[in-house]
Design an enzyme around this catalytic site. Sequence first.
Site, mmCIF file in Angstrom:
data_model
loop_
_atom_site.group_PDB
_atom_site.id
_atom_site.type_symbol
_atom_site.label_atom_id
_atom_site.label_comp_id
_atom_site.label_asym_id
_atom_site.label_seq_id
_atom_site.Cartn_x
_atom_site.Cartn_y
_atom_site.Cartn_z
ATOM 1 N N LYS A 207 1.082 -1.277 -0.060
ATOM 2 C CA LYS A 207 0.160 -0.123 0.041
ATOM 3 C C LYS A 207 0.864 1.027 -0.037
ATOM 4 O O LYS A 207 0.582 2.207 -0.989
ATOM 5 C CB LYS A 207 -1.050 -0.176 1.259
ATOM 6 C CG LYS A 207 -1.906 1.183 1.411
ATOM 7 C CD LYS A 207 -2.625 0.967 2.385
ATOM 8 C CE LYS A 207 -3.483 2.315 2.887
ATOM 9 N NZ LYS A 207 -4.280 2.284 4.040
ATOM 10 N N GLU A 213 10.574 -4.421 4.468
ATOM 11 C CA GLU A 213 10.583 -6.060 3.936
ATOM 12 C C GLU A 213 10.417 -6.312 2.580
ATOM 13 O O GLU A 213 11.062 -7.054 1.813
ATOM 14 C CB GLU A 213 9.624 -6.885 4.811
ATOM 15 C CG GLU A 213 9.952 -6.964 6.323
ATOM 16 C CD GLU A 213 9.347 -5.787 7.110
ATOM 17 O OE1 GLU A 213 9.161 -4.824 6.475
ATOM 18 O OE2 GLU A 213 8.771 -6.225 8.342
ATOM 19 N N GLY A 268 -4.688 -1.623 5.055
ATOM 20 C CA GLY A 268 -3.969 -3.011 4.559
ATOM 21 C C GLY A 268 -4.657 -4.301 4.753
ATOM 22 O O GLY A 268 -4.819 -4.981 3.862
ATOM 23 N N ARG A 269 -5.288 -4.419 6.201
ATOM 24 C CA ARG A 269 -5.541 -5.878 6.593
ATOM 25 C C ARG A 269 -6.985 -5.937 5.932
ATOM 26 O O ARG A 269 -7.792 -7.026 6.305
ATOM 27 C CB ARG A 269 -5.517 -5.874 7.971
ATOM 28 C CG ARG A 269 -6.229 -4.889 8.761
ATOM 29 C CD ARG A 269 -5.864 -5.205 10.309
ATOM 30 N NE ARG A 269 -6.197 -3.700 11.038
ATOM 31 C CZ ARG A 269 -5.598 -2.605 11.182
ATOM 32 N NH1 ARG A 269 -4.282 -2.549 10.639
ATOM 33 N NH2 ARG A 269 -6.213 -1.554 11.907
ATOM 34 N N GLU A 354 -4.579 -6.657 14.784
ATOM 35 C CA GLU A 354 -3.784 -5.498 14.607
ATOM 36 C C GLU A 354 -5.068 -4.378 14.711
ATOM 37 O O GLU A 354 -4.762 -3.212 14.746
ATOM 38 C CB GLU A 354 -3.328 -5.369 13.159
ATOM 39 C CG GLU A 354 -2.183 -4.414 12.758
ATOM 40 C CD GLU A 354 -1.808 -4.361 11.437
ATOM 41 O OE1 GLU A 354 -2.342 -4.361 10.512
ATOM 42 O OE2 GLU A 354 -0.208 -4.836 11.511
ATOM 43 N N HIS A 385 -5.171 -32.490 17.973
ATOM 44 C CA HIS A 385 -4.070 -33.595 18.454
ATOM 45 C C HIS A 385 -2.778 -32.412 19.160
ATOM 46 O O HIS A 385 -1.827 -33.025 19.158
ATOM 47 C CB HIS A 385 -3.465 -34.395 17.561
ATOM 48 C CG HIS A 385 -4.371 -35.442 17.169
ATOM 49 N ND1 HIS A 385 -4.313 -36.761 18.010
ATOM 50 C CD2 HIS A 385 -5.497 -35.491 16.324
ATOM 51 C CE1 HIS A 385 -5.342 -37.295 17.352
ATOM 52 N NE2 HIS A 385 -6.023 -36.709 16.537
ATOM 53 N N LYS A 513 9.624 -0.942 14.127
ATOM 54 C CA LYS A 513 10.062 -0.636 12.990
ATOM 55 C C LYS A 513 11.315 0.497 13.228
ATOM 56 O O LYS A 513 12.288 0.470 12.588
ATOM 57 C CB LYS A 513 9.250 -0.157 11.977
ATOM 58 C CG LYS A 513 8.266 -1.084 11.375
ATOM 59 C CD LYS A 513 7.144 -0.414 10.528
ATOM 60 C CE LYS A 513 6.163 -1.249 10.015
ATOM 61 N NZ LYS A 513 5.123 -0.692 9.466
HETATM 62 O O1 LIG Z 1 1.076 -2.682 2.216
HETATM 63 P P1 LIG Z 1 2.200 -2.083 3.136
HETATM 64 O O2 LIG Z 1 2.089 -0.729 3.082
HETATM 65 O O3 LIG Z 1 3.493 -2.539 2.635
HETATM 66 O O4 LIG Z 1 2.191 -2.521 4.499
HETATM 67 C C1 LIG Z 1 2.137 -3.824 4.839
HETATM 68 C C2 LIG Z 1 1.699 -4.076 6.460
HETATM 69 O O5 LIG Z 1 2.390 -3.253 7.236
HETATM 70 C C3 LIG Z 1 1.490 -2.448 8.202
HETATM 71 O O6 LIG Z 1 1.476 -1.300 8.112
HETATM 72 C C4 LIG Z 1 1.995 -2.927 9.708
HETATM 73 O O7 LIG Z 1 2.315 -4.130 9.853
HETATM 74 C C5 LIG Z 1 0.207 -3.533 8.008
HETATM 75 O O8 LIG Z 1 -0.934 -2.995 8.563
HETATM 76 C C6 LIG Z 1 0.073 -3.477 6.572
HETATM 77 O O9 LIG Z 1 -0.876 -4.504 6.160
#
Ligand SMILES: O=P(O)(O)OC[C@H]1O[C@](O)(CO)[C@@H](O)[C@@H]1O
Length: 547
Positions: A207, A213, A268-269, A354, A385, A513
């Site tokens: 987003k 990452e 995002g979620r 979250e 199990h 972060k």
């Molecule tokens: O889509 P982006 O901006 O890479 O964010 C990834 C994720 O990082 C967060 O902002 C925090 O972990 C989430 O809410 C989001 O889904």
Amino acid sequence: MDTPLVETPAWQALARHRQAMDGVHMRDLFAADPERFDKYSLKLGTLLLDYSKNRLTDETLPLLLDFARARDLEGWREAMFAGSPINLTEGRAVLHTALRQPKGATVLVDGRNVVPDVHAVLDRMGAFATAVRDGEWRGWTGQPITDIVNIGIGGSDLGPVMVTQALTPYHHPHLQAHFVSNVDGTHIAEVLKKVDAETTLFIIASKTFTTQETLANAHTARDWLLAQGAPAEAVAKHFVAVSTNAKEVAAFGIDTDNMFGFWDWVGGRYSLWSAIGLPIMLMVGPDRFAELLAGAHAMDEHFRTAPLAANMPVLMGLIGLWYVNFWDAQSYAVLPYDQYLARLPAYLQQADMESNGKGVDRDGRPVDYSTGPALFGEPGTNGQHAFYQLIHQGTPLIPADFLAPIETQNPVGRHHTLLLANFLAQTEALLLGKTEDEARAELAGQGLDGEELEALVPHKVFTGNRPTNTLLFQKLDPHTLGTLIALYEHKIFVQGILWNLNSFDQWGVELGKQLAKAILPELEGGARRGHDCSTAGLIRVVREGLR
Ligand SMILES: O=P(O)(O)OC[C@H]1O[C@](O)(CO)[C@@H](O)[C@@H]1O
């Protein structure tokens, strides 16, 4: 200042009712009311919610519903659907529901109808997905795409992973989907071992397009493509982006013609319904993706219009809150009896925790009541199990949702009947338990007696009275899956409103972060900075090694 939540009449009435329920066992409630299943179950299309196996008397739901009304749940629900900026800390509307509106609907954001924008992106996604699926979109050597690698994390990964896996029976026969999320190089390294550069399409899904990452994995993927002999122009054929941030997408080197956009009013979620769902659409096709959206829309309409007392997300939200705030339940299990839903608990961990893992209310005041519980789960009999011991006989109360399809996609011998027998047995066992007398009789039947028998009795007792919801659906098809996911989204919304939280920000992920950014140069040989002695000691050990 408003009356603190726990001092409001509706909360206090629930607290008194809770006290009056001491000693009430669900076994007795069932014995007293043969209509309980009919009374406490609800159907929407091919989805049934049985919430009868909960600690509810005829008084409980009216009190919970009074509480919901006192918190103006209906007003907040309307505000969400209408696009009010209810995500206050970020000044944003919360409109994932607009993503599943049919063409022709109207949802205004700042006076602009966003539904045509949503469908314009869906149409572009559809054209692209069709070109890839039909083999018309080709890699740099002219070969059709065989593998899709989605690079994203959190909401840009968990929804697409979960849904793609859940809809495996609907996959294109010649496409494979892979997902890379973790910054651990092992994740991408293992995926790259499986794919061929000439036939692989990378989707960079973020987003913000600033997530460390995702960018690290995206750079590694691009370097890998070039190292496989692809010319620089090949990037355009092998990389597409999904983002709200065109500037950063261009800065990365992806042509914005190959970008699928969405909007800041999609959290995002809550974004799998947007362009973030591109890997899903590539795998199942635009028509199935439309069915997924239609299923979610059906739940949106139910949530928006059904009376609170017959409203699935409202009931599930209220029942969950009943346990968290009045029975001290601090965790919650989601147990899908469908292997295709293996990643549902992981997906819901982000969606729920979250959203409602918050310790201050909407006005920034620390809360003095519990909010979102810890969520966990595993599919089917695997969980039985592993951790069900705790759910059956442990000290914490762990309310659980059990989900299963009536019809399997894989009718292999008696497997599905065995699965469903287990599914039904678990909620019955959690409800009824096993009394001392029953345990004693059972042991006697096995030939034990005297001290030996008595010593075992306490270990064989199950208290029962452990609450569960059952969600039964006909078949795990795209429509049903959309309905189910939207059910959980709205349940989370209901609870967030009732706890007076902003369910749509996630500041709690920021501190780690920030500190990681500060520690990174130290691990790369830079000057050491001030830390607590544990962190400083660990940094030293990482730098020096343990050999
Ligand atoms: O889509 P982006 O901006 O890479 O964010 C990834 C994720 O990082 C967060 O902002 C925090 O972990 C989430 O809410 C989001 O889904």
